[in-house]
Design a protein around this motif. Structure first.
Motif, mmCIF file in Angstrom:
data_model
loop_
_atom_site.group_PDB
_atom_site.id
_atom_site.type_symbol
_atom_site.label_atom_id
_atom_site.label_comp_id
_atom_site.label_asym_id
_atom_site.label_seq_id
_atom_site.Cartn_x
_atom_site.Cartn_y
_atom_site.Cartn_z
ATOM 1 N N THR A 4 0.841 -1.196 0.000
ATOM 2 C CA THR A 4 0.000 0.000 0.000
ATOM 3 C C THR A 4 0.874 1.243 0.000
ATOM 4 O O THR A 4 2.050 1.212 0.352
ATOM 5 C CB THR A 4 -0.934 0.042 1.222
ATOM 6 N N PHE A 5 0.262 2.348 -0.396
ATOM 7 C CA PHE A 5 0.928 3.648 -0.409
ATOM 8 C C PHE A 5 0.490 4.507 0.771
ATOM 9 O O PHE A 5 0.823 5.673 0.853
ATOM 10 C CB PHE A 5 0.607 4.384 -1.711
ATOM 11 N N THR A 6 -0.269 3.933 1.680
ATOM 12 C CA THR A 6 -0.850 4.706 2.783
ATOM 13 C C THR A 6 0.099 4.849 3.975
ATOM 14 O O THR A 6 -0.200 5.605 4.893
ATOM 15 C CB THR A 6 -2.143 4.034 3.278
ATOM 16 N N LYS A 7 1.202 4.138 3.958
ATOM 17 C CA LYS A 7 2.112 4.185 5.100
ATOM 18 C C LYS A 7 3.393 4.934 4.746
ATOM 19 O O LYS A 7 3.486 6.132 4.941
ATOM 20 C CB LYS A 7 2.444 2.765 5.577
ATOM 21 N N SER A 8 4.363 4.230 4.196
ATOM 22 C CA SER A 8 5.668 4.832 3.958
ATOM 23 C C SER A 8 5.646 5.969 2.947
ATOM 24 O O SER A 8 6.526 6.825 2.955
ATOM 25 C CB SER A 8 6.651 3.748 3.485
ATOM 26 N N PHE A 9 4.648 5.982 2.067
ATOM 27 C CA PHE A 9 4.635 6.980 0.992
ATOM 28 C C PHE A 9 3.739 8.176 1.288
ATOM 29 O O PHE A 9 3.634 9.087 0.475
ATOM 30 C CB PHE A 9 4.222 6.317 -0.325
ATOM 31 N N GLY A 10 3.076 8.172 2.425
ATOM 32 C CA GLY A 10 2.263 9.310 2.828
ATOM 33 C C GLY A 10 1.144 9.638 1.869
ATOM 34 O O GLY A 10 0.800 10.811 1.669
ATOM 35 N N ALA A 11 0.530 8.622 1.264
ATOM 36 C CA ALA A 11 -0.506 8.871 0.252
ATOM 37 C C ALA A 11 -1.693 7.935 0.493
ATOM 38 O O ALA A 11 -2.116 7.761 1.633
ATOM 39 C CB ALA A 11 0.088 8.686 -1.145
ATOM 40 N N ALA A 12 -2.215 7.335 -0.564
ATOM 41 C CA ALA A 12 -3.348 6.406 -0.452
ATOM 42 C C ALA A 12 -3.282 5.422 -1.606
ATOM 43 O O ALA A 12 -2.651 5.681 -2.629
ATOM 44 C CB ALA A 12 -4.674 7.164 -0.475
ATOM 45 N N GLY A 13 -3.959 4.273 -1.433
ATOM 46 C CA GLY A 13 -4.016 3.286 -2.502
ATOM 47 C C GLY A 13 -3.086 2.114 -2.250
ATOM 48 O O GLY A 13 -2.450 1.993 -1.206
ATOM 49 N N GLY A 14 -3.014 1.234 -3.256
ATOM 50 C CA GLY A 14 -2.185 0.043 -3.143
ATOM 51 C C GLY A 14 -1.755 -0.454 -4.502
ATOM 52 O O GLY A 14 -2.104 0.120 -5.545
ATOM 53 N N TYR A 15 -0.984 -1.555 -4.516
ATOM 54 C CA TYR A 15 -0.509 -2.113 -5.785
ATOM 55 C C TYR A 15 -0.448 -3.628 -5.694
ATOM 56 O O TYR A 15 -0.366 -4.209 -4.613
ATOM 57 C CB TYR A 15 0.883 -1.566 -6.141
ATOM 58 N N ILE A 16 -0.514 -4.256 -6.865
ATOM 59 C CA ILE A 16 -0.203 -5.675 -7.030
ATOM 60 C C ILE A 16 0.919 -5.739 -8.053
ATOM 61 O O ILE A 16 0.846 -5.112 -9.110
ATOM 62 C CB ILE A 16 -1.414 -6.473 -7.546
ATOM 63 N N ALA A 17 1.960 -6.484 -7.740
ATOM 64 C CA ALA A 17 3.113 -6.557 -8.637
ATOM 65 C C ALA A 17 3.561 -8.004 -8.775
ATOM 66 O O ALA A 17 3.339 -8.836 -7.898
ATOM 67 C CB ALA A 17 4.257 -5.693 -8.098
ATOM 68 N N GLY A 18 4.200 -8.279 -9.910
ATOM 69 C CA GLY A 18 4.694 -9.619 -10.180
ATOM 70 C C GLY A 18 4.971 -9.798 -11.654
ATOM 71 O O GLY A 18 5.366 -8.852 -12.348
ATOM 72 N N LYS A 19 4.711 -10.984 -12.141
ATOM 73 C CA LYS A 19 4.921 -11.256 -13.564
ATOM 74 C C LYS A 19 3.894 -10.504 -14.417
ATOM 75 O O LYS A 19 2.796 -10.215 -13.957
ATOM 76 C CB LYS A 19 4.834 -12.762 -13.828
ATOM 77 N N LYS A 20 4.274 -10.235 -15.656
ATOM 78 C CA LYS A 20 3.397 -9.481 -16.551
ATOM 79 C C LYS A 20 2.081 -10.227 -16.794
ATOM 80 O O LYS A 20 1.015 -9.610 -16.875
ATOM 81 C CB LYS A 20 4.101 -9.233 -17.888
ATOM 82 N N GLU A 21 2.144 -11.559 -16.877
ATOM 83 C CA GLU A 21 0.917 -12.343 -17.108
ATOM 84 C C GLU A 21 -0.064 -12.154 -15.960
ATOM 85 O O GLU A 21 -1.283 -12.050 -16.185
ATOM 86 C CB GLU A 21 1.258 -13.833 -17.266
ATOM 87 N N LEU A 22 0.438 -12.115 -14.739
ATOM 88 C CA LEU A 22 -0.415 -11.912 -13.566
ATOM 89 C C LEU A 22 -1.100 -10.556 -13.629
ATOM 90 O O LEU A 22 -2.323 -10.453 -13.444
ATOM 91 C CB LEU A 22 0.429 -12.016 -12.291
ATOM 92 N N VAL A 23 -0.341 -9.504 -13.886
ATOM 93 C CA VAL A 23 -0.895 -8.150 -13.892
ATOM 94 C C VAL A 23 -1.878 -7.972 -15.042
ATOM 95 O O VAL A 23 -2.949 -7.369 -14.872
ATOM 96 C CB VAL A 23 0.243 -7.115 -13.960
#
Length: 493
Positions: A309-328
């Motif tokens: 998520t971006f709500t903690k260390s980045f001082g913002a909001a939202g989140g991400y899913i990352a990995g292989k291109k097929e997954l995304v």
């Protein structure tokens, strides 16, 4: 044993008085302020579960003033609180008009101090607000896909060290709406018993079979994996379509760090998939802030689904899913959050880009790495001093989440109120959010905290620890006066 007995006794006394007060309300000697069924609805199915309603009415209401305090400033290392009082024993509150200024903030997840209002740092955020506005008003699938969103996703993939990533406007929904797209009926989820509610909800919505293993217990996990592989699905004994292990990088209520290398070894041994939630670890741990994979030196490719998520260390909001291109690519068309939710606000997107570039050093400065090292120094210093004082704390030495065990319900309330009197904002947590005998105060360290701030908090903690008898530890720790690391001195020079 003494502490456990006194904790149960405290809850028992409060519960006993709760039943007494309910009796007084039933006979009309005391007024009940909570919502309740009308007389003509008495024979209907109750709107409220009995014990939950009882707990709220008789236990939580006594201590309600310790939660939901209104903040009226930036949630930085210090913040301002609006003073409120109750004239009816916490059923309702009224604001006095007075503000509690410059209370030290020990509760926000502002790990790297990027929740800030420095005009020089936020110039690019202001420029993007002027260019795009504050809202997109559409989904990414329709006309809400902006270039700035694609720039962020490329940056996230580069930062984490994976092929591709996808961002979402809400951190909670990143888990709860994407897990159902990855697993379903005929799949098995092995979930750590202390996983966050968003992971639990996502698992339940998926329709997959869920089994819970003991927290960070590799014997428990391997036993379940072995049984799943050998026995297959119930009744039919067909092989599971997928086996997904779900864990967190840092557990927000315990401060413990996942045993990632061992979990990866088990995942490979039993051909399972791994879902890693780095909400509290990305940016906060690792030499360059890249999370628990960097902390343990494991290959990011060994983690099938990397979430954060971006709500903690980045001082913002939202989140991400990352990995292989097929997954995304699969999630872009199958995730409910991707298809139906509004795209991330442009100013929020730019804030994440700004913070991530700072951490990576792409802004031409060493500010990001300084903050990462300052957070590590603050974490080690604060944890070491608490141990010296005699408090029982949970979690890993690298974790900026520091739970202090308070145990008894009366001490939880007294601790929160006394700390606010000393202009220190803390988060206290008790049953049912924790086990009944493990109520605690949770401190969150930040790179923005100065040594003077931490020393002030520690001074008051030492006083309160003696006054409220909170120093339960019997271990003796040697005092260490200087915990600065040499890398910080090199950077300063």
């Amino acid at each position: 044993m003494y502490v456990a007995v006194m904790t149960y006794l405290g809850f028992g006394i409060v519960t006993l008085f709760g039943y007494l007060r309910d009796f007084l309300r039933a006979v009309g000697l005391e007024k009940c302020h909570l919502a309740q069924e009308r007389e003509e609805q008495k024979e209907f199915v109750p709107l409220y579960q009995d014990f939950e309603n009882f707990y709220t009415r008789n236990l939580y209401m006594r201590v309600r003033d310790n939660w939901n305090r209104p903040v009226c400033s930036l949630p930085g290392p210090v913040f301002d609180l609006m003073e409120r009082v109750s004239d009816d024993y916490n059923w309702t509150f009224r604001l006095t008009g007075r503000t509690i200024h410059n209370a030290i903030n020990m509760g926000s997840y502002n790990y790297l101090g990027f929740a800030e209002n420095n005009a020089d740092f936020l110039k690019t955020v202001a420029d993007k607000t002027r260019q795009y506005g504050v809202g997109v008003c559409s989904t990414r699938q329709e006309i809400g896909n902006l270039k700035i969103h694609e720039d962020l996703e490329k940056l996230v993939a580069s930062f984490i060290g994976v092929e591709s990533s996808m961002t979402f406007g809400m951190g909670f929904a990143t888990n709860s709406m994407n897990i159902p797209a990855l697993v379903g009926k005929g799949c098995l989820i092995l979930s750590d018993e202390l996983n966050h509610t968003s992971l639990i909800l996502g698992a339940r919505l998926s329709g997959a079979t869920i089994r819970v293993f003991k927290h960070n217990n590799m014997h428990s996990l391997e036993k379940m994996l072995r049984e799943a592989v050998c026995s297959g699905q119930p009744r039919t004994h067909r092989p599971w379509r997928k086996i997904l292990i779900m864990v967190e990088g840092i557990y927000s209520m315990e401060g413990s760090v996942v045993r990632l290398p061992e979990i990866i070894a088990l995942k490979k041994k039993y051909k399972a998939y791994l879902y890693l939630d780095e909400a509290h670890s990305i940016g906060a741990v690792g030499p360059s802030g890249r999370g628990v994979t960097e902390l343990f030196g494991v290959n990011q490719a060994d983690v099938d689904v990397m979430m954060g998520t971006f709500t903690k260390s980045f001082g913002a909001a939202g989140g991400y899913i990352a990995g292989k291109k097929e997954l995304v690519d699969y999630l872009r068309s199958h995730s409910h959050s991707a298809v139906y939710s509004s795209a991330m606000s442009p100013p929020v997107t730019e804030q994440i880009i700004r913070a991530m570039k700072c951490i990576m050093g792409k802004d031409g400065s060493t500010e990001g790495i300084k903050r990462i090292r300052q957070l590590a120094e603050n974490t080690r210093y604060f944890r070491a001093r608490l141990k010296e004082m005699g408090f029982i704390i949970y979690g890993n030495d690298d974790s900026p989440v520091v739970p202090i065990l308070l145990y008894m319900p009366g001490k939880v309330v007294a601790f929160a109120r006394e700390m606010l009197e000393r202009k220190i904002g803390v988060v206290v947590v008790g049953f049912p959010a924790t086990p009944i005998t493990e109520a605690r105060a949770r401190f969150c360290l930040s790179a923005a905290h100065t040594r003077a701030m931490l020393d002030q908090v520690l001074h008051h903690l030492n006083e309160l620890g003696d006054a409220l008898c909170l120093k339960f530890s019997r271990r003796k720790y040697s005092s260490r006066h200087d915990l600065r690391v040499e890398t910080d001195l090199e950077l300063d020079s």
